[in-house]
Scaffold this motif. Structure first.
Motif, PDB file in Angstrom:
ATOM      1  N   ILE A  51       0.761  -1.319   0.138  1.00  0.00           N
ATOM      2  CA  ILE A  51       0.015  -0.010  -0.059  1.00  0.00           C
ATOM      3  C   ILE A  51       0.801   1.164  -0.040  1.00  0.00           C
ATOM      4  N   VAL A  52       1.971   1.274   0.842  1.00  0.00           N
ATOM      5  CA  VAL A  52       2.621   2.488   0.986  1.00  0.00           C
ATOM      6  C   VAL A  52       3.372   2.667  -0.599  1.00  0.00           C
ATOM      7  N   ALA A  53       3.972   1.682  -1.502  1.00  0.00           N
ATOM      8  CA  ALA A  53       4.395   1.713  -2.656  1.00  0.00           C
ATOM      9  C   ALA A  53       3.342   2.243  -3.513  1.00  0.00           C
ATOM     10  N   LYS A  54       2.070   1.660  -3.418  1.00  0.00           N
ATOM     11  CA  LYS A  54       1.086   2.318  -4.414  1.00  0.00           C
ATOM     12  C   LYS A  54       0.617   3.856  -4.392  1.00  0.00           C
ATOM     13  N   VAL A  55       0.623   3.985  -3.016  1.00  0.00           N
ATOM     14  CA  VAL A  55       0.118   5.396  -2.597  1.00  0.00           C
ATOM     15  C   VAL A  55       1.281   6.322  -3.247  1.00  0.00           C
ATOM     16  N   LYS A  56       2.587   5.937  -3.178  1.00  0.00           N
ATOM     17  CA  LYS A  56       3.808   6.574  -3.562  1.00  0.00           C
ATOM     18  C   LYS A  56       3.874   6.848  -4.924  1.00  0.00           C
ATOM     19  N   GLY A  57       3.200   5.747  -5.726  1.00  0.00           N
ATOM     20  CA  GLY A  57       3.353   5.764  -7.266  1.00  0.00           C
ATOM     21  C   GLY A  57       4.610   5.105  -7.708  1.00  0.00           C
ATOM     22  N   TRP A  58       5.243   4.272  -6.657  1.00  0.00           N
ATOM     23  CA  TRP A  58       6.531   4.002  -7.357  1.00  0.00           C
ATOM     24  C   TRP A  58       6.594   2.584  -8.155  1.00  0.00           C
ATOM     25  N   TYR A  59       5.277   2.062  -8.470  1.00  0.00           N
ATOM     26  CA  TYR A  59       5.219   0.949  -9.460  1.00  0.00           C
ATOM     27  C   TYR A  59       5.404   1.274 -10.914  1.00  0.00           C
ATOM     28  N   GLU A  60       4.733   2.552 -11.247  1.00  0.00           N
ATOM     29  CA  GLU A  60       4.498   2.909 -12.514  1.00  0.00           C
ATOM     30  C   GLU A  60       6.002   3.458 -12.801  1.00  0.00           C
ATOM     31  N   SER A  61       6.387   4.479 -11.935  1.00  0.00           N
ATOM     32  CA  SER A  61       7.884   4.909 -12.176  1.00  0.00           C
ATOM     33  C   SER A  61       9.115   4.004 -12.366  1.00  0.00           C
ATOM     34  N   GLU A  62       9.017   2.978 -11.404  1.00  0.00           N
ATOM     35  CA  GLU A  62      10.270   2.191 -11.229  1.00  0.00           C
ATOM     36  C   GLU A  62      10.177   0.723 -12.072  1.00  0.00           C
ATOM     37  N   LEU A  63       9.058   0.378 -12.473  1.00  0.00           N
ATOM     38  CA  LEU A  63       8.770  -0.836 -13.198  1.00  0.00           C
ATOM     39  C   LEU A  63       8.827  -0.699 -14.676  1.00  0.00           C
ATOM     40  N   GLY A  64       8.775   0.677 -14.920  1.00  0.00           N
ATOM     41  CA  GLY A  64       8.873   1.022 -16.634  1.00  0.00           C
ATOM     42  C   GLY A  64       7.841   0.695 -17.360  1.00  0.00           C
ATOM     43  N   VAL A  65       6.610   0.028 -16.979  1.00  0.00           N
ATOM     44  CA  VAL A  65       5.497  -0.322 -17.803  1.00  0.00           C
ATOM     45  C   VAL A  65       4.285  -0.085 -17.225  1.00  0.00           C
ATOM     46  N   LYS A  66       3.302  -0.011 -17.984  1.00  0.00           N
ATOM     47  CA  LYS A  66       1.797   0.532 -17.357  1.00  0.00           C
ATOM     48  C   LYS A  66       1.473  -0.512 -16.281  1.00  0.00           C
ATOM     49  N   VAL A  67       0.848  -0.113 -15.214  1.00  0.00           N
ATOM     50  CA  VAL A  67       0.534  -1.243 -14.166  1.00  0.00           C
ATOM     51  C   VAL A  67      -1.122  -0.984 -13.867  1.00  0.00           C
ATOM     52  N   ASN A  68      -1.783  -2.220 -13.968  1.00  0.00           N
ATOM     53  CA  ASN A  68      -3.146  -2.275 -13.795  1.00  0.00           C
ATOM     54  C   ASN A  68      -3.239  -2.732 -12.344  1.00  0.00           C
ATOM     55  N   PHE A  69      -4.091  -2.089 -11.410  1.00  0.00           N
ATOM     56  CA  PHE A  69      -4.125  -2.515 -10.128  1.00  0.00           C
ATOM     57  C   PHE A  69      -5.679  -3.189  -9.992  1.00  0.00           C
TER      58      PHE A  69
END
Length: 343
Positions: A51-69
């Protein structure tokens, strides 16, 4: 001309061999050579690193791909999503993970988001006038079936000598439990935060998963990934773990900032968020590859045995039909991606 002809023949032969290897399933994408167009992540409202990572927006910025939750209410729903191949990565409890491995779902456990402590508890309404687990006989107790809470409830009853058949155990999702609690339809519930915190406004705790862990009944929230997805994109899976480690580091160094993110993600105030997450045990990547949990590629840790013991207990309680041998659970966990991430 001869050199050119030999070169062309060699190139053609290489292409044929590559095609044959690919057709046989022996050729795999090189590490980091490709990325999917998108990754679909299944999450739950649990006050932990995800949840911390999701709110911080780290998935989109660090995975380098579109993220669907995709949001789920329990691990059983996450298992159903993997069965239908609609998600790539998901979070669920160790109990539904053991069920998934036992029933042949094509995923592997690759991360531990938290070891569950008092964040999952057996709560009883004040009006029920129940002061011990033994007094639950004849009472209505709600719990999401096939969850870590369900496993803990059954063990709590067994430890106190109460037969599960003597308790009216009802299968309910967390939000349904809250509604039934408020209507007075149930006497008790074994559930997790944030719903648990709301129940305790009109109730008390009889026991919790932290106390049960001291007696050998260990439960956790774990990350699972599709074996097919992980095989194609190992670097992306390692990057996901690096994101969780980043959230862990933030929680350890700046707990207030982590609590702010949790509060936003869960819709609760910061003080409550910090309280709830303190009831979970967060683990670093290095801790997870110890003998206590995943172990290493050369030596498996205790996690496989924990999942096997969970499945065996569920068979005993007739919650599932059968449990495979320990080998299946050892194959169902993979600490390799953690080792990649913490190099």
């Amino acid at each position: 001309m001869k050199r050119k002809l030999h070169g062309l023949l060699a190139g053609a032969l290489a292409l044929v061999l590559t095609a044959q290897l690919t057709a046989c399933g022996e050729a795999k994408p090189a590490s980091g050579a490709a990325k999917p167009e998108a990754v679909t992540i299944g999450f739950q409202d649990i006050p932990n690193d995800e949840i911390v990572a999701k709110v911080k927006g780290w998935y989109e910025s660090e995975l380098g791909v579109k993220v669907n939750f995709k949001k789920f209410d329990s691990g059983r729903d996450v298992n159903n999503a993997f069965a239908s191949k609609s998600i790539d990565i998901g979070l669920l409890g160790s109990t539904p993970a053991s069920v998934g491995i036992a029933t042949g779902l094509e995923y592997e456990v690759f991360w531990i988001h938290d070891v569950i402590g008092a964040a999952e508890s057996l709560a009883v309404k004040n009006s029920a006038k129940v002061n011990s687990v033994k007094e639950l006989a004849g009472k209505k107790v709600a719990v999401p079936f096939s969850s870590t809470a369900h496993y803990s409830l059954l063990n709590a009853l067994k430890l106190e000598g109460v037969k599960a058949a003597d308790v009216k155990i009802l299968d309910m999702q967390p939000n349904d439990i809250l509604a039934a609690w408020q209507r007075g339809d149930i006497d008790a519930a074994y559930v997790w935060n944030p719903v648990l915190g709301k129940l305790l406004a009109d109730g008390k705790v009889l026991t919790d998963s932290g106390k049960l862990a001291e007696k050998g009944i260990v439960t956790a929230d774990v990350g699972v990934v599709s074996k097919d997805f992980a095989g194609k994109y190992p670097d992306l899976v390692a990057s996901y773990i690096k994101i969780q480690q980043k959230a862990y580091d933030l929680y350890k160094s700046k707990p207030d900032e982590a609590a702010e993110a949790l509060a936003k993600g869960l819709g609760i105030d910061k003080a409550e968020a910090l309280k709830q997450t303190n009831d979970l045990i967060w683990l670093s990547g290095k801790e997870q590859v110890s003998d206590k949990y995943f172990g290493t590629a050369s030596k498996k840790g205790n996690l496989a045995q924990i999942l096997k013991a969970t499945a065996d207990f569920l068979v005993e309680q007739k919650a599932i039909e059968k449990a495979p041998a320990l080998d299946a659970f050892e194959k169902g966990i993979n600490g390799h991606y953690i080792e990649l991430a913490v190099k």
